[in-house]
Scaffold this active site. Sequence first.
Site, PDB file in Angstrom:
ATOM      1  N   GLU A   6       1.330  48.619   6.648  1.00 23.44           N
ATOM      2  CA  GLU A   6       0.478  48.833   7.666  1.00 23.44           C
ATOM      3  C   GLU A   6      -0.116  50.183   7.104  1.00 23.44           C
ATOM      4  OE1 GLU A   6       2.287  49.531  11.559  1.00 23.44           O
ATOM      5  OE2 GLU A   6       0.672  48.956  12.744  1.00 23.44           O
ATOM      6  N   HIS A  50       3.923  38.170  17.594  1.00 23.18           N
ATOM      7  CA  HIS A  50       4.047  39.521  17.441  1.00 23.18           C
ATOM      8  C   HIS A  50       3.435  40.317  18.682  1.00 23.18           C
ATOM      9  CE1 HIS A  50       3.533  43.090  14.142  1.00 23.18           C
ATOM     10  NE2 HIS A  50       3.322  43.455  15.495  1.00 23.18           N
ATOM     11  N   PRO A  80      15.339  48.566  22.131  1.00 28.13           N
ATOM     12  CA  PRO A  80      16.397  48.861  23.250  1.00 28.13           C
ATOM     13  C   PRO A  80      16.507  50.298  23.063  1.00 28.13           C
ATOM     14  CG  PRO A  80      17.283  47.055  21.941  1.00 28.13           C
ATOM     15  CD  PRO A  80      15.921  47.572  21.163  1.00 28.13           C
ATOM     16  N   ASP A  85      -0.313  44.752  20.701  1.00 29.27           N
ATOM     17  CA  ASP A  85      -0.161  45.325  21.862  1.00 29.27           C
ATOM     18  C   ASP A  85      -1.360  44.979  22.801  1.00 29.27           C
ATOM     19  OD1 ASP A  85       2.155  47.285  20.910  1.00 29.27           O
ATOM     20  OD2 ASP A  85       0.821  47.575  19.267  1.00 29.27           O
ATOM     21  N   GLY A 145       7.575  50.560  14.348  1.00 30.04           N
ATOM     22  CA  GLY A 145       7.484  52.116  14.838  1.00 30.04           C
ATOM     23  C   GLY A 145       6.521  52.650  13.712  1.00 30.04           C
TER      24      GLY A 145
END
Length: 363
Positions: free
Chosen positions: A228, A15, A101, A304, A198
């Site tokens: 989340e 992830h 993308p 991240d 997102g």
Amino acid sequence: MEMEWCVSMPKIELHAHLNGSIRDSTLLELAKELGEKGTIVFSEVEHVLSKNDRSLVEVFKLFDLIHNVTTDHKTVTRITKEVIEDFAADNVVYLELRTTPKRNDSKGMSKRSYLEAVLEGIKSVDSVEVDFSHNTNVDASSHSHAVDNICNGYERKKIYVRLLLSIDRRVTAEAAMETVELALEMRDFGVVGIDLSGNPVIGQWLTYLPALEYAKNQGLPVTLHCGEVPNPDEIHAMLDFLPMRIGHACCFEEEEWKFLKQLKIPVEICLTSNIRTETITSLDVHHFADLYKSNHPLVLCTDDAGVFSTSLSAEYALASSAFGLGKREMFELAQKAIEIIFACDRVKRELKEMFAKAASDLD
Ligand code: 6MZ
């Protein structure tokens, strides 16, 4: 657990968002360049870039900024190369990198050319050997640049890289479908699945469902950012969909835990991300402990690494100190992730061999 040991252990990352994994130094450099060109006002973004504790809202503001500085093909190629090099340096042996993308008419960028820029970045890595395709024919040609595996008597490091194409929750049903179509076209070039991600407070599950169903029916595995934020209806609908994996699972209630455990859907756990974005108040109450105790399939991930200034080794070190896991348990946790990767059996087999070899050094 010493960080050094966590670095030395082979690890599997499932992830990691490409643009969230961008190096701090690269982000600053790109922002400065755009500042000099007058495209952005650097002094206005500097504080957003340098801040360390970011709420979920701020994180998504930062992504908008990152996306402003990573708009052209050359930059997409550069950050992909750097991100892979950074994971490889951390002894990640299998990386499932996910990215959305993007179409950007002003740069002549289509979703497909964005993805090609990512593939270019993967191919341009030369500090380690990269295995990036599950099609053996493509493998052979794409590796013509890779020298043989033995270099000066030392075995060269090797990293398997596979891609997940992300559907951003902001998009329409048609755009989601386009991303799935692209993923299907690019299956021979290392694309192994679809991710839904997102800002979790935006969009409706039913918008993405047709595209996700289509992916599933075509045999393309799907992972979902799930729970989340508190949203019981969506969590239920997502679990009913039976994704191959889910990410986060922070805001589950009793009934949802029960359902998840029954279904044995593997969970991608991102400790630092959850704490920084305050979706979990502290590690003492993190669901890792319960899932681990229940022997539920799970994998530690970074989410991240750039945005949260972490690494996969740091996540393992954190889990070790927060939940009292020893070296053997850490190693087995990393090893078990092999079962839930989206790549083919050949890769699974080779990873098992890699881990077996590393395990013998553990004793
Ligand atoms: C949900 C996240 C995320 O795709 O442009 N992303 N989505 N929750 C998170 N938790 C913190 N972290 C990252 O990488 C950046 C994109 O990944 C998703 C967001 O859509 C973000 O814009 P790419 O390479």
